[in-house]
Design a protein around this motif. Structure first.
Motif, short mmCIF file in Angstrom:
data_model
loop_
_atom_site.label_atom_id
_atom_site.label_comp_id
_atom_site.label_asym_id
_atom_site.label_seq_id
_atom_site.Cartn_x
_atom_site.Cartn_y
_atom_site.Cartn_z
N PRO A 343 87.16 69.40 -14.10
CA PRO A 343 87.36 70.14 -15.36
C PRO A 343 86.56 69.56 -16.52
O PRO A 343 86.06 70.30 -17.36
N HIS A 344 86.43 68.21 -16.55
CA HIS A 344 85.63 67.59 -17.61
C HIS A 344 84.15 67.98 -17.47
O HIS A 344 83.47 68.24 -18.47
N ASP A 345 83.66 68.03 -16.22
CA ASP A 345 82.27 68.45 -16.00
C ASP A 345 82.04 69.86 -16.49
O ASP A 345 81.02 70.16 -17.14
N VAL A 346 82.97 70.75 -16.19
CA VAL A 346 82.85 72.15 -16.61
C VAL A 346 82.74 72.25 -18.12
O VAL A 346 81.88 72.97 -18.65
N LEU A 347 83.58 71.52 -18.84
CA LEU A 347 83.55 71.55 -20.30
C LEU A 347 82.21 71.04 -20.84
O LEU A 347 81.63 71.61 -21.76
N GLU A 348 81.72 69.94 -20.24
CA GLU A 348 80.44 69.38 -20.68
C GLU A 348 79.30 70.36 -20.43
O GLU A 348 78.43 70.56 -21.29
N ILE A 349 79.29 70.97 -19.25
CA ILE A 349 78.21 71.89 -18.90
C ILE A 349 78.23 73.10 -19.82
O ILE A 349 77.19 73.57 -20.29
N LEU A 350 79.42 73.63 -20.09
CA LEU A 350 79.53 74.78 -21.00
C LEU A 350 79.06 74.42 -22.40
O LEU A 350 78.35 75.19 -23.05
#
Length: 425
Positions: A343-350
């Motif tokens: 979930p942290h990766d998703v937020l960073e990528i977005l």
């Protein structure tokens, strides 16, 4: 839109369209390219005005770029000259000296706070120096005014780069060799960095590259890295691949292997230009489809989270790339060492606005930037992150088609580079 002044704008003067004041020259060119790519693909055709406002924005950006070019080419103002003198000579008027008498960057005459950076300039190639100067000049309008000293050291560093280039140009041996070689200055050595054997083999066949025997390897003993080399249309091409993991026999993917092989290759081969070619996962919401090829305008890490001021910026590692040539769609690349996403990766990528994610790009960019070597990033989409199919299944199903598209794209980039200087790209 009002035209620019005859000399660099100062406080109170017309500095062009205020909408673009926060953008550097490089950012404006990239923005124009992205919009034009969208127009070519018909992205804006469904707008109620048929895209007229988008076309007008293109014209405005083009006008601003032309205005800045005119300002840059105009004779510098006395205030600008005084600023440069103050930065490099401590405010005193410089004595006239022959270029051969100008000290090498890092010797007496360059101020202490940036002396260490100046001392490294003579170790860079001419192409790397010219690229460094271009990047510094692109940042003048954005960075210099926000620095604690008003950009004094920044301008001193620009001047040091120019002086080093002028010193080299004045060397008798340099002038003789330039006269003897009509093509002098053109890109002559290209390094292709690639992570997987499936991505690498089509390029080896296309450019008819030969593997360097283990006994002649430039790499440390025990490293599984492989190098292929050959000549193509006047270019010397080196292709490096991290090889197979000695224990597991699988491709050595990820940031660690990519950074190590890139570092070693730059040190021994001293390329004029790096091309990082590979495949990645695309985001449908950002317009990516399977088999699409993108040039990456920005690279960033999404899994180096350091929630501490300033160190967080280091972990993010955001960098602009050497965006050339304008042959394909343009987007941002986000890099991490895992194929799945927390979930942290998703937020960073977005938040990074990435079009693709991969496992090597930002690591290659970090090393290339460390040694002032321009790098182009060419990525083909194997699977869609926000799609309906299982990603691992889609990756295996589409890998062959994606590597075929990648092979063709890298060939187009290499053909575009042939015979050109970096400043022409």
């Amino acid at each position: 839109m009002a035209s620019g002044p005859a000399e660099p704008a100062t406080a109170g003067e017309d500095a062009g369209d205020v909408r673009f004041a926060e953008f550097s020259d490089l950012q404006l060119r990239e923005r124009l390219q992205r919009i034009q790519n969208g127009l070519d693909r018909g992205v804006y055709s469904g707008l109620h005005d048929g895209g007229e406002k988008i076309h007008q924005l293109c014209r405005d950006i083009d006008h601003e770029i032309a205005r800045r070019r005119k300002v840059f080419q105009a004779p510098p103002s006395s205030s600008f000259i005084n600023l440069c003198r103050s930065a490099h000579y401590g405010g005193s008027k410089p004595h006239r000296a022959p270029v051969s008498a100008i000290p090498l960057a890092g010797e007496a005459g360059v101020e202490g706070a940036v002396e260490d950076r100046h001392s490294a300039l003579h170790q860079l190639s001419d192409l790397a120096l010219r690229e460094k100067l271009r990047r510094l000049q692109d940042g003048v309008g954005v960075l210099a005014g926000h620095l604690p000293d008003g950009g004094r050291k920044y301008f001193a560093y620009i001047r040091a780069v120019r002086l080093e280039l002028a010193r080299r140009q004045a060397l008798p041996s340099r002038n003789q060799s330039a006269a003897a070689e009509p093509g002098a200055g053109a890109v002559s050595k290209v390094l292709i960095v690639i992570a997987m054997q499936a991505e690498m083999l089509p390029l080896v066949h296309r450019f008819q590259l030969l593997e360097v025997p283990t006994g002649e390897s430039i790499f440390p003993k025990g490293a599984p890295w492989a190098r292929y080399c050959g000549n193509y249309k006047g270019l010397h091409i080196d292709l490096v691949w991290p090889g197979k993991d000695p224990a597991l026999g699988v491709d050595s993917v990820g940031t660690l292997s990519a950074a190590l092989v890139t570092h070693a290759s730059i040190q021994f081969l001293k390329p004029d230009l790096i091309i990082n070619a590979g495949t990645g996962s695309g985001f449908k919401a950002k317009g990516a489809g399977v088999g699409d090829v993108f040039l990456k305008s920005d690279v960033v890490f999404h899994d180096r989270r350091i929630p501490i001021p300033v160190l967080g910026l280091y972990g993010n590692g955001a960098r602009k790339t050497f965006l050339a040539p304008p042959l394909f769609q343009v987007g941002k690349l986000s890099t991490g060492d895992s194929r799945d996403m927390s979930p942290h990766d998703v937020l960073e990528i977005l938040s990074n606005g990435a079009t693709l994610k991969d496992m090597e790009g930002a690591a290659v960019a970090h090393v290339a930037d460390m040694f002032s070597t321009p790098a182009i990033f060419v990525k083909a989409v194997t699977e869609i992150v926000d799609g309906e199919k299982p990603r691992a299944e889609e990756f295996l199903q589409n890998l062959t088609a994606a590597t075929k598209a990648l092979d063709q794209a890298v060939a187009e980039v290499v053909n575009f580079v042939c015979g050109k200087c970096l400043s022409d790209l």
